[in-house]
Design a protein around this motif. Structure first.
Motif, short mmCIF file in Angstrom:
data_model
loop_
_atom_site.label_atom_id
_atom_site.label_comp_id
_atom_site.label_asym_id
_atom_site.label_seq_id
_atom_site.Cartn_x
_atom_site.Cartn_y
_atom_site.Cartn_z
N LEU A 49 2.66 -1.48 10.38
CA LEU A 49 3.43 -2.70 10.61
C LEU A 49 3.59 -2.98 12.11
CD1 LEU A 49 6.16 -2.33 7.86
CD2 LEU A 49 4.34 -4.07 7.94
N LEU A 50 3.86 -1.94 12.88
CA LEU A 50 4.00 -2.12 14.33
C LEU A 50 2.68 -2.57 14.96
CD1 LEU A 50 6.26 0.91 15.25
CD2 LEU A 50 6.90 -1.51 15.22
N PHE A 51 1.58 -1.99 14.51
CA PHE A 51 0.27 -2.38 15.02
C PHE A 51 -0.03 -3.84 14.69
CE2 PHE A 51 -4.30 -2.93 14.33
CZ PHE A 51 -4.77 -2.63 15.60
N ARG A 52 0.24 -4.23 13.45
CA ARG A 52 -0.01 -5.63 13.05
C ARG A 52 0.87 -6.59 13.84
NH1 ARG A 52 -0.16 -6.36 6.69
NH2 ARG A 52 -0.11 -8.48 7.44
N ALA A 54 0.83 -1.21 0.00
CA ALA A 54 0.00 0.00 0.00
C ALA A 54 0.86 1.25 0.00
CB ALA A 54 -0.94 0.00 1.20
N GLY A 55 1.94 1.24 0.77
CA GLY A 55 2.85 2.38 0.80
C GLY A 55 3.51 2.62 -0.55
N ALA A 56 3.96 1.54 -1.17
CA ALA A 56 4.60 1.65 -2.48
C ALA A 56 3.61 2.16 -3.53
CB ALA A 56 5.19 0.31 -2.91
N VAL A 57 2.38 1.64 -3.49
CA VAL A 57 1.36 2.08 -4.44
C VAL A 57 1.04 3.56 -4.22
CG1 VAL A 57 -1.10 1.82 -5.06
CG2 VAL A 57 0.35 -0.20 -4.82
N TYR A 71 5.85 13.41 -0.37
CA TYR A 71 4.90 12.29 -0.43
C TYR A 71 5.32 11.15 0.50
CZ TYR A 71 2.77 14.64 -4.42
OH TYR A 71 2.13 15.56 -5.23
N PRO A 72 6.57 10.72 0.47
CA PRO A 72 6.97 9.68 1.43
C PRO A 72 6.83 10.12 2.89
CG PRO A 72 8.56 9.82 -0.35
CD PRO A 72 7.63 10.99 -0.51
N VAL A 73 6.96 11.41 3.16
CA VAL A 73 6.78 11.90 4.53
C VAL A 73 5.35 11.61 5.01
CG1 VAL A 73 6.68 14.00 5.95
CG2 VAL A 73 8.57 13.65 4.35
N GLY A 74 4.41 11.64 4.11
CA GLY A 74 3.02 11.34 4.47
C GLY A 74 2.71 9.86 4.54
N VAL A 75 3.53 9.04 3.88
CA VAL A 75 3.23 7.61 3.79
C VAL A 75 4.08 6.75 4.72
CG1 VAL A 75 3.25 5.62 2.22
CG2 VAL A 75 2.37 7.81 1.43
N VAL A 76 5.37 7.00 4.76
CA VAL A 76 6.28 6.12 5.52
C VAL A 76 5.90 5.99 7.00
CG1 VAL A 76 8.68 5.80 6.27
CG2 VAL A 76 8.17 6.33 3.88
N PRO A 77 5.57 7.07 7.70
CA PRO A 77 5.16 6.89 9.10
C PRO A 77 3.90 6.02 9.25
CG PRO A 77 5.65 9.19 8.67
CD PRO A 77 5.66 8.50 7.35
N LEU A 78 3.00 6.12 8.29
CA LEU A 78 1.80 5.27 8.35
C LEU A 78 2.14 3.80 8.12
CD1 LEU A 78 -0.76 7.49 6.41
CD2 LEU A 78 -0.55 7.17 8.89
N VAL A 79 3.03 3.54 7.20
CA VAL A 79 3.46 2.16 6.95
C VAL A 79 4.11 1.59 8.21
CG1 VAL A 79 5.03 0.69 5.62
CG2 VAL A 79 3.70 2.47 4.46
N VAL A 80 5.02 2.34 8.81
CA VAL A 80 5.71 1.88 10.02
C VAL A 80 4.71 1.64 11.14
CG1 VAL A 80 7.36 2.55 11.82
CG2 VAL A 80 7.91 2.93 9.41
#
Length: 135
Positions: free
Chosen positions: A116-119, A58-61, A104-113
């Protein structure tokens, strides 16, 4: 269904924060936070369309989509569409800004991390419960 609702809530939250910032700031904060929040909204939107997508995919997309839209601005087509529609303006932007490619990565990378931590935490909690229950 639950994951789609959470993703929709994420989209709504990103939009709310972006519009709130737009209401109180007219400078760099407005520009760059809007860019990062747009990307986070796209990340959440991936889960609206495909709830079982992994956070990394999702982050890559989301980042690829944002970069593609930004690079499309070099053609002038988004500017033409934006002149005719406010919705197109918000979705496609008007002019290319190379700084946006970094935001753009500033908006996405923290959400991905965070995702992943939540999962991982959820997985360990379930595994621990199974161990305690003797499964």
């Amino acid at each position: 269904m639950r994951s789609r609702l959470l993703a929709l809530a994420g989209v709504a939250a990103a939009l709310a924060v972006a519009f709130a910032i737009r209401a109180v700031d007219d400078g760099a904060l407005r520009q760059y936070s809007g860019t990062a929040l747009y990307a986070s909204m796209i990340y959440a939107g991936v889960f609206v369309l495909r709830p079982r997508t992994t956070p990394l995919v999702a982050g890559a997309v989301a980042i690829a989509w944002c970069w593609a839209v930004e690079l499309a601005q070099l053609t002038g087509v988004p500017a033409e569409l934006s002149a005719r529609s406010l919705l197109a303006r918000y979705a496609l932007g008007v002019k290319f800004d190379p700084a946006d490619l970094a935001w753009y990565p500033v908006g996405v990378v923290p959400l991905v991390v965070a995702h992943l931590l939540f999962r991982r935490r959820k997985f360990h909690a379930v595994t621990r419960q199974d161990t305690l229950a003797g499964r």
